[in-house]
Design an enzyme around this catalytic site. Structure first.
Site, PDB file in Angstrom:
ATOM      1  N   GLU A   1      -9.850   0.229   0.097  1.00 50.51           N
ATOM      2  CA  GLU A   1      -9.479   1.174  -0.960  1.00 50.51           C
ATOM      3  C   GLU A   1     -10.719   1.359  -1.824  1.00 50.51           C
ATOM      4  O   GLU A   1     -11.052   0.495  -2.638  1.00 50.51           O
ATOM      5  CB  GLU A   1      -8.310   0.619  -1.790  1.00 50.51           C
ATOM      6  CG  GLU A   1      -7.046   0.349  -0.993  1.00 50.51           C
ATOM      7  CD  GLU A   1      -6.275   1.606  -0.647  1.00 50.51           C
ATOM      8  OE1 GLU A   1      -6.789   2.717  -0.897  1.00 50.51           O
ATOM      9  OE2 GLU A   1      -5.161   1.486  -0.116  1.00 50.51           O
TER      10      GLU A   1
ATOM     11  N   CYS B   1      -9.872   4.800  -9.631  1.00 49.41           N
ATOM     12  CA  CYS B   1     -10.323   5.430  -8.389  1.00 49.41           C
ATOM     13  C   CYS B   1      -9.714   6.811  -8.218  1.00 49.41           C
ATOM     14  O   CYS B   1     -10.380   7.736  -7.748  1.00 49.41           O
ATOM     15  CB  CYS B   1      -9.939   4.548  -7.203  1.00 49.41           C
ATOM     16  SG  CYS B   1     -10.711   2.918  -7.215  1.00 49.41           S
TER      17      CYS B   1
END
Length: 453
Positions: free
Chosen positions: A234, A267
Protein backbone atom coordinates in the site's frame (compact mmCIF):
# COMPACT_ATOMS: atom_id res chain seq x y z
CA UNK A 1 17.94 -2.89 1.51
CA UNK A 2 20.78 -0.45 1.93
CA UNK A 3 19.84 2.82 3.68
CA UNK A 4 20.78 4.82 6.71
CA UNK A 5 18.78 3.63 9.69
CA UNK A 6 17.17 6.48 11.64
CA UNK A 7 16.88 5.97 15.39
CA UNK A 8 13.65 4.97 17.09
CA UNK A 9 12.74 8.11 18.95
CA UNK A 10 9.93 10.41 20.00
CA UNK A 11 10.62 13.80 18.44
CA UNK A 12 7.89 16.39 18.96
CA UNK A 13 7.40 17.96 15.49
CA UNK A 14 5.87 21.08 17.05
CA UNK A 15 9.14 21.91 18.80
CA UNK A 16 11.84 19.71 17.31
CA UNK A 17 12.62 18.38 20.80
CA UNK A 18 13.71 14.76 21.21
CA UNK A 19 11.71 13.43 24.15
CA UNK A 20 12.69 9.76 24.22
CA UNK A 21 14.90 7.29 22.40
CA UNK A 22 14.68 3.52 22.08
CA UNK A 23 17.27 0.88 21.26
CA UNK A 24 17.07 -0.95 17.97
CA UNK A 25 16.53 -4.68 18.42
CA UNK A 26 19.57 -6.92 18.57
CA UNK A 27 19.97 -9.70 16.04
CA UNK A 28 19.49 -12.23 18.85
CA UNK A 29 16.19 -10.61 19.80
CA UNK A 30 15.03 -10.79 16.18
CA UNK A 31 15.94 -14.48 15.97
CA UNK A 32 14.13 -15.20 19.24
CA UNK A 33 11.03 -13.30 18.05
CA UNK A 34 10.81 -15.27 14.80
CA UNK A 35 11.08 -18.55 16.70
CA UNK A 36 8.45 -17.45 19.21
CA UNK A 37 6.08 -16.34 16.43
CA UNK A 38 6.49 -19.64 14.61
CA UNK A 39 5.94 -21.65 17.79
CA UNK A 40 2.90 -19.53 18.69
CA UNK A 41 1.45 -20.08 15.23
CA UNK A 42 1.24 -23.84 15.85
CA UNK A 43 -1.03 -23.25 18.82
CA UNK A 44 -2.91 -20.14 17.63
CA UNK A 45 -4.08 -21.72 14.39
CA UNK A 46 -5.53 -24.66 16.35
CA UNK A 47 -7.61 -22.44 18.60
CA UNK A 48 -11.33 -22.55 17.78
CA UNK A 49 -12.33 -19.60 15.62
CA UNK A 50 -14.62 -18.43 18.42
CA UNK A 51 -11.63 -18.11 20.76
CA UNK A 52 -9.67 -15.99 18.29
CA UNK A 53 -12.77 -13.88 17.66
CA UNK A 54 -13.17 -13.19 21.38
CA UNK A 55 -9.58 -11.95 21.62
CA UNK A 56 -9.90 -9.75 18.55
CA UNK A 57 -13.15 -8.28 19.85
CA UNK A 58 -11.41 -7.50 23.15
CA UNK A 59 -8.69 -5.63 21.25
CA UNK A 60 -11.39 -3.41 19.80
CA UNK A 61 -12.86 -2.71 23.25
CA UNK A 62 -9.49 -1.78 24.71
CA UNK A 63 -8.69 0.53 21.80
CA UNK A 64 -11.89 2.45 22.52
CA UNK A 65 -10.95 2.68 26.19
CA UNK A 66 -7.45 3.96 25.37
CA UNK A 67 -8.38 6.21 22.46
CA UNK A 68 -7.40 9.40 24.26
CA UNK A 69 -4.05 7.98 25.38
CA UNK A 70 -3.15 6.88 21.86
CA UNK A 71 -4.37 10.15 20.35
CA UNK A 72 -2.17 12.12 22.71
CA UNK A 73 0.82 9.98 21.75
CA UNK A 74 0.10 10.46 18.05
CA UNK A 75 -0.02 14.21 18.59
CA UNK A 76 3.27 14.07 20.46
CA UNK A 77 5.10 11.83 18.00
CA UNK A 78 3.79 12.87 14.58
CA UNK A 79 1.71 16.00 15.15
CA UNK A 80 -1.82 14.68 14.63
CA UNK A 81 -4.68 16.81 15.99
CA UNK A 82 -6.30 15.28 19.06
CA UNK A 83 -9.77 14.94 17.59
CA UNK A 84 -8.35 13.31 14.46
CA UNK A 85 -6.30 10.99 16.67
CA UNK A 86 -9.26 9.81 18.72
CA UNK A 87 -11.24 9.35 15.51
CA UNK A 88 -8.45 7.22 14.09
CA UNK A 89 -8.34 4.97 17.15
CA UNK A 90 -12.10 4.56 17.22
CA UNK A 91 -12.11 3.65 13.54
CA UNK A 92 -9.33 1.17 14.25
CA UNK A 93 -11.49 -0.38 16.96
CA UNK A 94 -14.30 -0.77 14.44
CA UNK A 95 -11.95 -2.74 12.18
CA UNK A 96 -11.27 -5.29 14.91
CA UNK A 97 -15.00 -5.42 15.66
CA UNK A 98 -15.85 -5.93 11.98
CA UNK A 99 -13.59 -8.95 11.67
CA UNK A 100 -14.85 -10.34 14.97
CA UNK A 101 -18.45 -9.96 13.81
CA UNK A 102 -17.95 -11.39 10.33
CA UNK A 103 -15.10 -13.89 10.70
CA UNK A 104 -17.33 -16.95 10.54
CA UNK A 105 -18.92 -15.85 7.27
CA UNK A 106 -15.69 -14.58 5.72
CA UNK A 107 -13.83 -17.80 6.49
CA UNK A 108 -16.64 -20.25 5.71
CA UNK A 109 -15.88 -23.11 3.36
CA UNK A 110 -16.78 -22.36 -0.25
CA UNK A 111 -18.35 -25.35 -1.98
CA UNK A 112 -17.54 -26.07 -5.63
CA UNK A 113 -21.01 -27.10 -6.86
CA UNK A 114 -19.95 -28.26 -10.31
CA UNK A 115 -17.65 -30.96 -8.91
CA UNK A 116 -18.89 -34.55 -9.38
CA UNK A 117 -17.79 -37.73 -7.72
CA UNK A 118 -17.73 -36.38 -4.20
CA UNK A 119 -17.49 -33.09 -2.33
CA UNK A 120 -15.06 -30.29 -3.13
CA UNK A 121 -14.67 -27.11 -1.14
CA UNK A 122 -12.22 -24.24 -0.82
CA UNK A 123 -11.14 -23.82 2.78
CA UNK A 124 -9.48 -20.69 4.11
CA UNK A 125 -6.52 -21.57 6.29
CA UNK A 126 -3.74 -19.48 7.87
CA UNK A 127 -0.25 -19.56 6.40
CA UNK A 128 2.02 -18.72 9.35
CA UNK A 129 4.23 -15.88 10.49
CA UNK A 130 3.78 -12.50 8.77
CA UNK A 131 5.81 -9.30 8.89
CA UNK A 132 4.12 -5.90 8.87
CA UNK A 133 6.13 -2.76 8.03
CA UNK A 134 3.97 0.19 9.01
CA UNK A 135 4.15 3.99 8.52
CA UNK A 136 3.77 6.94 10.89
CA UNK A 137 0.88 8.88 9.36
CA UNK A 138 -1.89 6.73 10.86
CA UNK A 139 0.02 4.89 13.58
CA UNK A 140 -2.95 2.88 14.90
CA UNK A 141 -5.18 2.46 11.86
CA UNK A 142 -2.40 1.09 9.65
CA UNK A 143 -1.64 -1.61 12.19
CA UNK A 144 -5.32 -2.41 12.70
CA UNK A 145 -6.10 -3.09 9.07
CA UNK A 146 -3.16 -5.50 8.83
CA UNK A 147 -3.43 -7.17 12.22
CA UNK A 148 -7.18 -7.63 12.69
CA UNK A 149 -7.94 -9.99 9.78
CA UNK A 150 -4.75 -11.98 10.22
CA UNK A 151 -5.25 -12.51 13.94
CA UNK A 152 -8.77 -13.78 13.28
CA UNK A 153 -7.49 -16.03 10.53
CA UNK A 154 -4.83 -17.62 12.75
CA UNK A 155 -1.62 -16.08 11.43
CA UNK A 156 0.96 -14.59 13.78
CA UNK A 157 2.49 -11.14 13.40
CA UNK A 158 5.87 -9.47 13.68
CA UNK A 159 5.31 -5.71 13.55
CA UNK A 160 7.98 -3.20 12.58
CA UNK A 161 6.50 0.25 13.08
CA UNK A 162 7.90 3.56 11.85
CA UNK A 163 10.94 4.85 13.73
CA UNK A 164 9.13 8.09 14.61
CA UNK A 165 6.18 6.56 16.52
CA UNK A 166 7.80 4.10 18.95
CA UNK A 167 5.56 4.94 21.89
CA UNK A 168 2.43 4.40 19.80
CA UNK A 169 3.90 1.04 18.78
CA UNK A 170 4.52 0.04 22.39
CA UNK A 171 1.00 0.95 23.53
CA UNK A 172 -0.52 -1.02 20.66
CA UNK A 173 1.55 -4.02 21.78
CA UNK A 174 0.28 -3.48 25.34
CA UNK A 175 -3.31 -3.43 24.09
CA UNK A 176 -2.74 -6.73 22.28
CA UNK A 177 -1.29 -8.35 25.38
CA UNK A 178 -3.99 -6.99 27.69
CA UNK A 179 -6.70 -8.22 25.31
CA UNK A 180 -5.39 -11.77 25.61
CA UNK A 181 -3.33 -12.08 22.44
CA UNK A 182 -0.90 -14.90 23.39
CA UNK A 183 2.84 -14.38 23.63
CA UNK A 184 4.41 -14.64 20.20
CA UNK A 185 1.17 -14.07 18.29
CA UNK A 186 1.82 -10.31 18.04
CA UNK A 187 5.34 -8.98 18.59
CA UNK A 188 6.48 -5.39 18.22
CA UNK A 189 10.04 -5.11 16.94
CA UNK A 190 12.22 -2.00 16.72
CA UNK A 191 13.98 -3.59 13.78
CA UNK A 192 16.59 -2.11 11.45
CA UNK A 193 16.34 -2.16 7.65
CA UNK A 194 18.89 -4.96 7.51
CA UNK A 195 16.90 -6.95 10.06
CA UNK A 196 13.74 -6.51 7.98
CA UNK A 197 15.61 -8.19 5.14
CA UNK A 198 16.69 -10.99 7.48
CA UNK A 199 13.11 -11.51 8.70
CA UNK A 200 11.70 -11.71 5.17
CA UNK A 201 14.40 -14.19 4.20
CA UNK A 202 13.65 -16.54 7.08
CA UNK A 203 11.81 -19.64 5.75
CA UNK A 204 9.37 -19.55 8.67
CA UNK A 205 8.05 -16.12 7.61
CA UNK A 206 5.38 -16.50 4.94
CA UNK A 207 4.64 -12.96 3.83
CA UNK A 208 5.09 -9.24 4.35
CA UNK A 209 2.73 -6.27 4.24
CA UNK A 210 4.12 -2.78 3.68
CA UNK A 211 2.38 0.56 3.86
CA UNK A 212 4.68 3.43 3.02
CA UNK A 213 6.66 5.13 0.31
CA UNK A 214 7.40 3.80 -3.17
CA UNK A 215 11.04 3.48 -2.18
CA UNK A 216 10.24 1.35 0.87
CA UNK A 217 7.75 -0.75 -1.05
CA UNK A 218 10.13 -1.42 -3.91
CA UNK A 219 12.93 -2.42 -1.53
CA UNK A 220 10.74 -4.80 0.45
CA UNK A 221 9.13 -6.25 -2.68
CA UNK A 222 12.56 -6.96 -4.16
CA UNK A 223 13.59 -8.77 -1.00
CA UNK A 224 10.31 -10.69 -0.88
CA UNK A 225 10.67 -11.65 -4.52
CA UNK A 226 14.12 -13.11 -3.97
CA UNK A 227 12.70 -15.17 -1.11
CA UNK A 228 9.54 -16.15 -3.01
CA UNK A 229 7.34 -14.54 -0.37
CA UNK A 230 3.91 -13.05 -0.85
CA UNK A 231 3.85 -9.29 -0.31
CA UNK A 232 1.15 -6.66 -0.10
CA UNK A 233 2.05 -3.06 -0.95
CA UNK A 234 0.00 0.00 0.00
CA UNK A 235 2.08 2.90 -1.32
CA UNK A 236 1.66 6.50 -2.39
CA UNK A 237 -1.06 8.26 -4.29
CA UNK A 238 -1.88 11.43 -6.16
CA UNK A 239 -5.62 11.09 -6.25
CA UNK A 240 -7.71 13.19 -8.65
CA UNK A 241 -10.78 15.05 -7.34
CA UNK A 242 -12.79 15.83 -10.48
CA UNK A 243 -15.43 18.57 -10.37
CA UNK A 244 -17.75 18.56 -13.38
CA UNK A 245 -20.57 20.81 -12.17
CA UNK A 246 -22.42 21.86 -9.03
CA UNK A 247 -22.06 24.38 -6.22
CA UNK A 248 -18.44 25.51 -6.58
CA UNK A 249 -18.13 26.87 -3.05
CA UNK A 250 -19.60 23.80 -1.40
CA UNK A 251 -17.45 21.50 -3.52
CA UNK A 252 -14.38 23.57 -2.65
CA UNK A 253 -15.17 23.21 1.05
CA UNK A 254 -15.54 19.44 0.64
CA UNK A 255 -12.26 19.29 -1.25
CA UNK A 256 -10.43 21.45 1.29
CA UNK A 257 -11.59 19.51 4.36
CA UNK A 258 -10.44 16.26 2.81
CA UNK A 259 -7.15 17.74 1.60
CA UNK A 260 -6.03 19.17 4.93
CA UNK A 261 -7.15 16.20 7.04
CA UNK A 262 -4.10 14.86 8.89
CA UNK A 263 -2.29 17.92 7.48
CA UNK A 264 -2.55 16.41 4.02
CA UNK A 265 -0.48 13.39 5.02
CA UNK A 266 -2.75 10.64 3.73
CA UNK A 267 -2.06 8.31 0.82
CA UNK A 268 -5.58 8.72 -0.59
CA UNK A 269 -5.82 12.48 -0.10
CA UNK A 270 -7.18 14.50 -3.04
CA UNK A 271 -3.83 15.80 -4.18
CA UNK A 272 -5.00 16.90 -7.65
CA UNK A 273 -8.22 18.91 -7.93
CA UNK A 274 -9.41 18.93 -11.53
CA UNK A 275 -12.14 21.50 -12.15
CA UNK A 276 -14.07 22.45 -15.29
CA UNK A 277 -13.80 25.96 -16.74
CA UNK A 278 -17.08 27.39 -15.53
CA UNK A 279 -16.49 26.47 -11.85
CA UNK A 280 -12.71 26.90 -11.71
CA UNK A 281 -12.38 30.56 -10.70
CA UNK A 282 -14.96 30.42 -7.91
CA UNK A 283 -13.58 27.08 -6.72
CA UNK A 284 -10.04 28.44 -6.42
CA UNK A 285 -11.27 31.64 -4.76
CA UNK A 286 -13.10 29.65 -2.10
CA UNK A 287 -10.03 27.50 -1.41
CA UNK A 288 -7.95 30.65 -1.00
CA UNK A 289 -10.50 32.05 1.46
CA UNK A 290 -10.58 28.83 3.46
CA UNK A 291 -6.79 28.67 3.65
CA UNK A 292 -6.48 32.33 4.55
CA UNK A 293 -9.08 32.09 7.30
CA UNK A 294 -7.20 29.38 9.19
CA UNK A 295 -6.17 30.48 12.66
CA UNK A 296 -2.69 29.47 13.86
CA UNK A 297 -4.27 27.14 16.43
CA UNK A 298 -5.94 25.22 13.58
CA UNK A 299 -2.64 24.41 11.90
CA UNK A 300 -0.88 21.32 13.21
CA UNK A 301 2.76 20.57 12.49
CA UNK A 302 3.69 18.12 9.80
CA UNK A 303 5.22 14.86 10.93
CA UNK A 304 8.81 16.08 10.80
CA UNK A 305 10.99 18.99 9.78
CA UNK A 306 12.28 16.93 6.86
CA UNK A 307 8.72 16.32 5.60
CA UNK A 308 7.93 20.04 5.78
CA UNK A 309 11.14 20.98 3.99
CA UNK A 310 10.48 18.42 1.23
CA UNK A 311 7.02 19.85 0.64
CA UNK A 312 8.35 23.42 0.66
CA UNK A 313 10.96 22.47 -1.95
CA UNK A 314 8.33 20.90 -4.22
CA UNK A 315 6.17 24.04 -4.05
CA UNK A 316 9.18 26.33 -4.55
CA UNK A 317 10.15 24.37 -7.66
CA UNK A 318 6.67 24.89 -9.08
CA UNK A 319 6.65 28.63 -8.33
CA UNK A 320 10.12 29.06 -9.80
CA UNK A 321 8.84 27.50 -13.04
CA UNK A 322 5.73 29.66 -13.28
CA UNK A 323 3.05 28.21 -11.00
CA UNK A 324 1.00 30.53 -8.79
CA UNK A 325 1.05 30.18 -5.00
CA UNK A 326 -2.16 31.95 -3.98
CA UNK A 327 -1.91 31.61 -0.21
CA UNK A 328 0.06 29.79 2.47
CA UNK A 329 3.18 27.81 1.75
CA UNK A 330 5.17 29.36 4.59
CA UNK A 331 7.75 27.12 6.23
CA UNK A 332 8.33 27.92 9.89
CA UNK A 333 11.80 28.43 11.27
CA UNK A 334 13.45 25.19 12.34
CA UNK A 335 13.44 22.90 14.08
CA UNK A 336 9.62 23.02 14.18
CA UNK A 337 7.73 21.29 11.33
CA UNK A 338 4.97 23.82 10.61
CA UNK A 339 3.98 24.55 7.02
CA UNK A 340 0.95 26.70 6.32
CA UNK A 341 -1.73 25.10 4.11
CA UNK A 342 -1.45 26.36 0.54
CA UNK A 343 -3.29 26.67 -2.76
CA UNK A 344 -1.25 26.16 -5.93
CA UNK A 345 -2.34 26.56 -9.56
CA UNK A 346 -0.66 26.64 -12.95
CA UNK A 347 1.25 23.40 -12.40
CA UNK A 348 2.75 21.98 -15.61
CA UNK A 349 4.48 18.69 -16.48
CA UNK A 350 7.99 20.14 -16.07
CA UNK A 351 7.39 20.78 -12.36
CA UNK A 352 7.98 18.30 -9.55
CA UNK A 353 4.48 18.97 -8.24
CA UNK A 354 2.99 17.52 -11.42
CA UNK A 355 4.44 14.03 -11.10
CA UNK A 356 5.47 13.73 -7.45
CA UNK A 357 3.18 13.06 -4.53
CA UNK A 358 2.70 16.18 -2.38
CA UNK A 359 2.45 14.63 1.07
CA UNK A 360 1.21 17.67 2.94
CA UNK A 361 -1.42 20.43 2.99
CA UNK A 362 -1.18 21.80 -0.54
CA UNK A 363 -4.24 21.99 -2.78
CA UNK A 364 -3.14 21.79 -6.41
CA UNK A 365 -5.93 22.86 -8.79
CA UNK A 366 -6.05 22.22 -12.54
CA UNK A 367 -8.42 23.85 -15.03
CA UNK A 368 -9.91 21.60 -17.74
CA UNK A 369 -12.31 22.27 -20.63
CA UNK A 370 -14.40 19.12 -20.49
CA UNK A 371 -14.75 15.53 -19.34
CA UNK A 372 -12.25 14.20 -21.87
CA UNK A 373 -9.53 16.51 -20.63
CA UNK A 374 -10.41 15.71 -17.03
CA UNK A 375 -10.09 11.96 -17.57
CA UNK A 376 -6.84 12.32 -19.50
CA UNK A 377 -5.29 14.44 -16.77
CA UNK A 378 -6.57 12.20 -13.99
CA UNK A 379 -5.02 9.13 -15.62
CA UNK A 380 -1.74 10.90 -16.49
CA UNK A 381 -0.15 9.77 -13.25
CA UNK A 382 2.11 6.95 -12.22
CA UNK A 383 -0.17 6.47 -9.21
CA UNK A 384 -3.53 4.76 -9.08
CA UNK A 385 -4.81 4.67 -5.52
CA UNK A 386 -8.13 6.54 -5.32
CA UNK A 387 -10.20 8.99 -7.34
CA UNK A 388 -13.46 10.91 -7.04
CA UNK A 389 -15.90 12.58 -9.42
CA UNK A 390 -18.53 15.18 -8.51
CA UNK A 391 -21.61 16.20 -10.48
CA UNK A 392 -25.27 17.01 -9.86
CA UNK A 393 -25.91 14.45 -12.60
CA UNK A 394 -24.92 11.18 -10.96
CA UNK A 395 -25.10 9.25 -14.23
CA UNK A 396 -22.67 11.73 -15.79
CA UNK A 397 -20.26 11.37 -12.87
CA UNK A 398 -20.49 7.59 -13.01
CA UNK A 399 -19.67 7.57 -16.71
CA UNK A 400 -16.49 9.52 -16.01
CA UNK A 401 -15.65 7.48 -12.90
CA UNK A 402 -15.73 4.22 -14.85
CA UNK A 403 -12.84 5.49 -17.00
CA UNK A 404 -10.46 6.24 -14.14
CA UNK A 405 -7.37 4.13 -13.47
CA UNK A 406 -7.51 3.67 -9.71
CA UNK A 407 -8.10 1.01 -7.12
CA UNK A 408 -10.85 3.00 -5.41
CA UNK A 409 -13.25 5.23 -7.35
CA UNK A 410 -15.90 7.38 -5.70
CA UNK A 411 -18.86 9.36 -7.01
CA UNK A 412 -20.00 12.47 -5.12
CA UNK A 413 -17.85 11.66 -2.10
CA UNK A 414 -14.10 12.06 -1.61
CA UNK A 415 -13.75 8.49 -0.35
CA UNK A 416 -15.88 5.53 0.59
CA UNK A 417 -14.61 4.55 4.03
CA UNK A 418 -15.45 1.81 6.49
CA UNK A 419 -14.00 -1.40 7.88
CA UNK A 420 -16.02 -3.26 5.23
CA UNK A 421 -14.67 -1.18 2.30
CA UNK A 422 -11.48 -2.64 0.76
CA UNK A 423 -8.51 -0.28 0.43
CA UNK A 424 -5.77 -0.49 -2.21
CA UNK A 425 -4.49 0.70 -5.54
CA UNK A 426 -2.96 -0.07 -8.92
CA UNK A 427 0.10 1.13 -10.84
CA UNK A 428 2.78 2.60 -8.53
CA UNK A 429 0.32 2.79 -5.67
CA UNK A 430 0.95 -0.90 -5.03
CA UNK A 431 -1.06 -4.09 -5.11
CA UNK A 432 -3.27 -6.11 -2.82
CA UNK A 433 -6.21 -5.03 -0.68
CA UNK A 434 -6.82 -4.44 2.99
CA UNK A 435 -10.11 -4.21 4.91
CA UNK A 436 -13.41 -5.86 4.10
CA UNK A 437 -13.78 -9.33 2.67
CA UNK A 438 -10.80 -8.83 0.35
CA UNK A 439 -8.50 -7.92 3.25
CA UNK A 440 -8.78 -11.29 4.94
CA UNK A 441 -7.99 -13.09 1.68
CA UNK A 442 -4.46 -11.74 1.18
CA UNK A 443 -2.43 -13.98 3.50
CA UNK A 444 -4.53 -17.11 3.38
CA UNK A 445 -4.12 -20.62 2.08
CA UNK A 446 -7.16 -21.14 -0.13
CA UNK A 447 -6.90 -24.88 0.27
CA UNK A 448 -8.87 -27.11 -2.06
CA UNK A 449 -10.34 -29.97 -0.03
CA UNK A 450 -11.87 -32.94 -1.87
CA UNK A 451 -13.63 -35.97 -0.42
CA UNK A 452 -14.51 -38.67 -2.95
CA UNK A 453 -17.79 -40.57 -2.83
Amino acid sequence: MTATQPPYRTLNPATGEVLATFDTATDDLIATAITAADDAYRAWREQPLEARVDVVRHVGRLLRERATELAELAKLEMGKKLDEGTGEVEFSASIFEFYADHAAALLADQRIPSFSGGTAVVQRRPVGVLLGVMPWNFPVYQVARFAAPNLVLGNTILLKHAESVPQCALVIADVMRDAGVPEGVYTNLFASFDQVETIIGDPRVQGVSVTGSERAGAAVAATAGRSLKKCLLELGGSDPFIVLDGDSKQLARTAWEFRVYNMGQACNSNKRMIVTDDLYDDFVAELVTLAGDLAPAEIAPMSSRKAAETLAAQVADAVDKGATLHVGGELAEGPAAFYTPAVLTGVTPDMRAYSEELFGPVAVVYRVRDEEEAVALANASAYGLGASVFSTDTARAEKVAQRLEAGMVNVNTPAGEGPDIPFGGVKRSGFGRELGALGIDEFVNKQVYVVAD
